[in-house]
Motif scaffolding. Sequence first.
Motif, PDB file in Angstrom:
ATOM      1  N   TYR A 193       0.867  -1.179   0.000  1.00  0.00           N
ATOM      2  CA  TYR A 193       0.000   0.000   0.000  1.00  0.00           C
ATOM      3  C   TYR A 193       0.906   1.231   0.000  1.00  0.00           C
ATOM      4  O   TYR A 193       1.424   1.631   1.040  1.00  0.00           O
ATOM      5  CB  TYR A 193      -0.938  -0.053   1.215  1.00  0.00           C
ATOM      6  CG  TYR A 193      -1.642  -1.392   1.286  1.00  0.00           C
ATOM      7  CD1 TYR A 193      -2.698  -1.684   0.422  1.00  0.00           C
ATOM      8  CD2 TYR A 193      -1.201  -2.391   2.155  1.00  0.00           C
ATOM      9  CE1 TYR A 193      -3.308  -2.933   0.439  1.00  0.00           C
ATOM     10  CE2 TYR A 193      -1.816  -3.641   2.187  1.00  0.00           C
ATOM     11  CZ  TYR A 193      -2.864  -3.907   1.325  1.00  0.00           C
ATOM     12  OH  TYR A 193      -3.464  -5.143   1.334  1.00  0.00           O
ATOM     13  N   LEU A 194       1.126   1.752  -1.179  1.00  0.00           N
ATOM     14  CA  LEU A 194       2.097   2.829  -1.375  1.00  0.00           C
ATOM     15  C   LEU A 194       1.305   4.139  -1.419  1.00  0.00           C
ATOM     16  O   LEU A 194       0.750   4.517  -2.450  1.00  0.00           O
ATOM     17  CB  LEU A 194       2.886   2.565  -2.656  1.00  0.00           C
ATOM     18  CG  LEU A 194       3.505   1.140  -2.716  1.00  0.00           C
ATOM     19  CD1 LEU A 194       4.178   0.885  -4.055  1.00  0.00           C
ATOM     20  CD2 LEU A 194       4.477   0.903  -1.568  1.00  0.00           C
ATOM     21  N   GLN A 195       1.257   4.772  -0.248  1.00  0.00           N
ATOM     22  CA  GLN A 195       0.346   5.910  -0.082  1.00  0.00           C
ATOM     23  C   GLN A 195       0.696   7.042  -1.050  1.00  0.00           C
ATOM     24  O   GLN A 195       1.869   7.274  -1.353  1.00  0.00           O
ATOM     25  CB  GLN A 195       0.399   6.433   1.365  1.00  0.00           C
ATOM     26  CG  GLN A 195       0.111   5.377   2.421  1.00  0.00           C
ATOM     27  CD  GLN A 195      -1.319   4.835   2.375  1.00  0.00           C
ATOM     28  OE1 GLN A 195      -2.225   5.507   1.880  1.00  0.00           O
ATOM     29  NE2 GLN A 195      -1.520   3.633   2.881  1.00  0.00           N
ATOM     30  N   PRO A 196      -0.326   7.767  -1.521  1.00  0.00           N
ATOM     31  CA  PRO A 196      -0.079   8.818  -2.519  1.00  0.00           C
ATOM     32  C   PRO A 196       0.754   9.982  -1.964  1.00  0.00           C
ATOM     33  O   PRO A 196       1.361  10.725  -2.734  1.00  0.00           O
ATOM     34  CB  PRO A 196      -1.488   9.285  -2.902  1.00  0.00           C
ATOM     35  CG  PRO A 196      -2.379   8.834  -1.792  1.00  0.00           C
ATOM     36  CD  PRO A 196      -1.762   7.599  -1.214  1.00  0.00           C
ATOM     37  N   ASP A 197       0.789  10.111  -0.630  1.00  0.00           N
ATOM     38  CA  ASP A 197       1.515  11.226  -0.025  1.00  0.00           C
ATOM     39  C   ASP A 197       2.763  10.749   0.718  1.00  0.00           C
ATOM     40  O   ASP A 197       3.250  11.430   1.620  1.00  0.00           O
ATOM     41  CB  ASP A 197       0.590  11.989   0.935  1.00  0.00           C
ATOM     42  CG  ASP A 197      -0.069  11.068   1.962  1.00  0.00           C
ATOM     43  OD1 ASP A 197       0.100   9.830   1.855  1.00  0.00           O
ATOM     44  OD2 ASP A 197      -0.738  11.580   2.871  1.00  0.00           O
ATOM     45  N   ASP A 198       3.292   9.616   0.319  1.00  0.00           N
ATOM     46  CA  ASP A 198       4.436   9.042   1.035  1.00  0.00           C
ATOM     47  C   ASP A 198       5.747   9.533   0.415  1.00  0.00           C
ATOM     48  O   ASP A 198       6.143   9.085  -0.676  1.00  0.00           O
ATOM     49  CB  ASP A 198       4.358   7.514   0.998  1.00  0.00           C
ATOM     50  CG  ASP A 198       5.403   6.880   1.915  1.00  0.00           C
ATOM     51  OD1 ASP A 198       6.431   7.540   2.198  1.00  0.00           O
ATOM     52  OD2 ASP A 198       5.189   5.736   2.329  1.00  0.00           O
ATOM     53  N   GLU A 199       6.402  10.417   1.134  1.00  0.00           N
ATOM     54  CA  GLU A 199       7.615  11.044   0.590  1.00  0.00           C
ATOM     55  C   GLU A 199       8.824  10.124   0.619  1.00  0.00           C
ATOM     56  O   GLU A 199       9.886  10.480   0.108  1.00  0.00           O
ATOM     57  CB  GLU A 199       7.892  12.350   1.351  1.00  0.00           C
ATOM     58  CG  GLU A 199       6.807  13.386   1.075  1.00  0.00           C
ATOM     59  CD  GLU A 199       7.049  14.709   1.786  1.00  0.00           C
ATOM     60  OE1 GLU A 199       7.774  14.716   2.810  1.00  0.00           O
ATOM     61  OE2 GLU A 199       6.517  15.724   1.299  1.00  0.00           O
ATOM     62  N   THR A 200       8.683   8.927   1.219  1.00  0.00           N
ATOM     63  CA  THR A 200       9.798   7.972   1.172  1.00  0.00           C
ATOM     64  C   THR A 200       9.838   7.225  -0.154  1.00  0.00           C
ATOM     65  O   THR A 200      10.768   6.455  -0.395  1.00  0.00           O
ATOM     66  CB  THR A 200       9.677   6.922   2.299  1.00  0.00           C
ATOM     67  OG1 THR A 200       8.554   6.062   2.030  1.00  0.00           O
ATOM     68  CG2 THR A 200       9.527   7.575   3.673  1.00  0.00           C
ATOM     69  N   LEU A 201       8.826   7.411  -0.964  1.00  0.00           N
ATOM     70  CA  LEU A 201       8.695   6.612  -2.184  1.00  0.00           C
ATOM     71  C   LEU A 201       9.025   7.435  -3.429  1.00  0.00           C
ATOM     72  O   LEU A 201       8.723   8.640  -3.474  1.00  0.00           O
ATOM     73  CB  LEU A 201       7.253   6.115  -2.325  1.00  0.00           C
ATOM     74  CG  LEU A 201       6.781   5.096  -1.297  1.00  0.00           C
ATOM     75  CD1 LEU A 201       5.268   4.912  -1.395  1.00  0.00           C
ATOM     76  CD2 LEU A 201       7.494   3.767  -1.502  1.00  0.00           C
ATOM     77  N   PRO A 202       9.603   6.776  -4.464  1.00  0.00           N
ATOM     78  CA  PRO A 202       9.701   7.462  -5.749  1.00  0.00           C
ATOM     79  C   PRO A 202       8.304   7.857  -6.232  1.00  0.00           C
ATOM     80  O   PRO A 202       7.339   7.138  -5.987  1.00  0.00           O
ATOM     81  CB  PRO A 202      10.300   6.407  -6.688  1.00  0.00           C
ATOM     82  CG  PRO A 202      10.712   5.266  -5.844  1.00  0.00           C
ATOM     83  CD  PRO A 202      10.082   5.397  -4.496  1.00  0.00           C
ATOM     84  N   VAL A 203       8.225   8.972  -6.904  1.00  0.00           N
ATOM     85  CA  VAL A 203       6.918   9.520  -7.289  1.00  0.00           C
ATOM     86  C   VAL A 203       6.090   8.508  -8.083  1.00  0.00           C
ATOM     87  O   VAL A 203       4.874   8.384  -7.891  1.00  0.00           O
ATOM     88  CB  VAL A 203       7.112  10.829  -8.092  1.00  0.00           C
ATOM     89  CG1 VAL A 203       5.803  11.287  -8.716  1.00  0.00           C
ATOM     90  CG2 VAL A 203       7.694  11.906  -7.199  1.00  0.00           C
ATOM     91  N   GLU A 204       6.757   7.728  -8.947  1.00  0.00           N
ATOM     92  CA  GLU A 204       5.976   6.829  -9.819  1.00  0.00           C
ATOM     93  C   GLU A 204       5.310   5.687  -9.053  1.00  0.00           C
ATOM     94  O   GLU A 204       4.356   5.075  -9.546  1.00  0.00           O
ATOM     95  CB  GLU A 204       6.843   6.281 -10.968  1.00  0.00           C
ATOM     96  CG  GLU A 204       7.934   5.318 -10.572  1.00  0.00           C
ATOM     97  CD  GLU A 204       9.244   6.009 -10.159  1.00  0.00           C
ATOM     98  OE1 GLU A 204       9.223   7.241  -9.905  1.00  0.00           O
ATOM     99  OE2 GLU A 204      10.268   5.311 -10.078  1.00  0.00           O
ATOM    100  N   LEU A 205       5.813   5.392  -7.843  1.00  0.00           N
ATOM    101  CA  LEU A 205       5.194   4.325  -7.046  1.00  0.00           C
ATOM    102  C   LEU A 205       4.047   4.829  -6.178  1.00  0.00           C
ATOM    103  O   LEU A 205       3.242   4.032  -5.679  1.00  0.00           O
ATOM    104  CB  LEU A 205       6.242   3.677  -6.128  1.00  0.00           C
ATOM    105  CG  LEU A 205       7.276   2.763  -6.788  1.00  0.00           C
ATOM    106  CD1 LEU A 205       8.307   2.300  -5.747  1.00  0.00           C
ATOM    107  CD2 LEU A 205       6.617   1.555  -7.441  1.00  0.00           C
ATOM    108  N   ARG A 206       3.985   6.111  -5.992  1.00  0.00           N
ATOM    109  CA  ARG A 206       2.984   6.645  -5.048  1.00  0.00           C
ATOM    110  C   ARG A 206       1.567   6.456  -5.580  1.00  0.00           C
ATOM    111  O   ARG A 206       1.307   6.675  -6.766  1.00  0.00           O
ATOM    112  CB  ARG A 206       3.250   8.131  -4.777  1.00  0.00           C
ATOM    113  CG  ARG A 206       4.556   8.365  -4.052  1.00  0.00           C
ATOM    114  CD  ARG A 206       4.762   9.835  -3.753  1.00  0.00           C
ATOM    115  NE  ARG A 206       6.173  10.077  -3.440  1.00  0.00           N
ATOM    116  CZ  ARG A 206       6.703  11.284  -3.250  1.00  0.00           C
ATOM    117  NH1 ARG A 206       5.940  12.365  -3.345  1.00  0.00           N
ATOM    118  NH2 ARG A 206       7.985  11.397  -2.971  1.00  0.00           N
ATOM    119  N   GLY A 207       0.690   6.051  -4.671  1.00  0.00           N
ATOM    120  CA  GLY A 207      -0.719   5.910  -5.030  1.00  0.00           C
ATOM    121  C   GLY A 207      -1.070   4.550  -5.619  1.00  0.00           C
ATOM    122  O   GLY A 207      -2.185   4.354  -6.089  1.00  0.00           O
ATOM    123  N   ILE A 208      -0.136   3.606  -5.558  1.00  0.00           N
ATOM    124  CA  ILE A 208      -0.429   2.258  -6.050  1.00  0.00           C
ATOM    125  C   ILE A 208      -0.698   1.352  -4.845  1.00  0.00           C
ATOM    126  O   ILE A 208       0.100   1.294  -3.908  1.00  0.00           O
ATOM    127  CB  ILE A 208       0.744   1.691  -6.881  1.00  0.00           C
ATOM    128  CG1 ILE A 208       0.923   2.523  -8.152  1.00  0.00           C
ATOM    129  CG2 ILE A 208       0.502   0.218  -7.225  1.00  0.00           C
ATOM    130  CD1 ILE A 208       2.080   2.066  -9.031  1.00  0.00           C
TER     131      ILE A 208
END
Length: 457
Positions: free
Chosen positions: A403-418
Amino acid sequence: MDDSITTGIRAASHDLPVSAELAAFLSGRWAATPLPGDIRLPVAELTPARRARLSARFPGERLVIPAGELKVRSNDCDYRFRPHSAYAWLTGLTGEDQAGHVLVLEPDGPHGHEPVLYVRPRSPRDGGDEFYRDRRHGEFWVGRRPDLAEAERMTGIRCAHLAAHHKLPPGRDALTDPELTSVLSELRLVKDVWEVAQLQLAVDHTVSGFEDVVQALPRAFAHPRGERWIEGVFGLRARAEGNGTGYETIAASGAHACVLHWIRNDGPLDPGHLLLLDAGVETDTLYTADITRTLPLSGRFSSVQRQVYELVLAAQEAGIAALKPGARFRDFHQACMRVIAEGLADWGVLKSADGDLHRRYTLCSSGHMLGLDVHDCAKARAAAYLDGVLEEGQVLTVEPGLYLQPDDETLPVELRGIGVRIEDDLLVTASGARLLSGALPRTPDAVEAWMGELIGN
Ligand code: GLY
Ligand code: MN
Ligand code: MN
């Protein structure tokens, strides 16, 4: 207590008065209508052994297992009733007409119990106005109930009028006694052959529901609340084939999939997004499936969607491979999480696969027992469940997710929200586990091919 037992008829303030002449007219000239055919429940062959196992745990003690009471939704409208799972398991009775009924196991000497089922009999026609005036229990309002003799034939249990139950001394009550509640959950951990067949039926209907949803996608796209459309399509199948859904359908598109139990289902569908559908049909016997598929709404996974999906699938494969009698319940979860943690480290999201930081992205455990309840046997004590070992005949889900939260700054942008979850239902066998939900595709290629066939792309 259901107050209609003591206060009489459940009518509404806007019901018109009944004249004496009308009451007299209604009280006669009704033909006898016994229930036709062999009304014995097939499961009635199995319930004596279930009650005997419970009886052996509480010698000399009075055990009270209520079906539960109707709950008011508003004014004279109740929520649809579903009996308590322990009551259904011990009596085989599963219908909406079981509201207020109570199974009592009366101590029968120092060992053993005699079961007595306290039921509300059929509305009498030749005395009283319940059958046409009582909105909760009247036969002309909610349908026919069995009379006492019919209920005995259905269940093989001696039946008595519900009113008599309220005069009995109290005993251990399955809704309030922690020991009895735990034992009832623990006794249901291992399923018998009939229960496994019911669960397979629930899965089979759920597979049909998933197919219906894919076929309905073109209509769902056109609706501003496409998630809600999907919920409705699945619910139609669940209601048509069984008792309904075993839990509220999760139809989560795009970043909604990062909310574990997204049941608001009020979002639109976007062809560039994934749809996480977590849904289960509950049979008329009240056994439910619990399946999740995460589908590319365009019919094809993008490369980043496929990357996330494949990691979750690998985790699920590892979890399934860890299922066997004698394995600890925690083992399959740990197997799933190891794969996820290593994957996140490979992607550079985590510095290391060790520790528990991956839980920022997995959020919950990777499965649970399944049966009469979606989170079945939830009152079983840790020694029998969380800290216990698997046994042949147990049925459980394996459902890792990312669960790659859309506002998760630890993640690369392309993974966010998936958000991806893959959830299947499995029976622990002598040598491993049998996939009950294998009729639904799991690999990305198979999911795409299946969607293509159903939508005709
Ligand atoms: N559908 C709820 C769960 O997967 O546990
Ligand atoms: Mn589940
Ligand atoms: Mn689920």
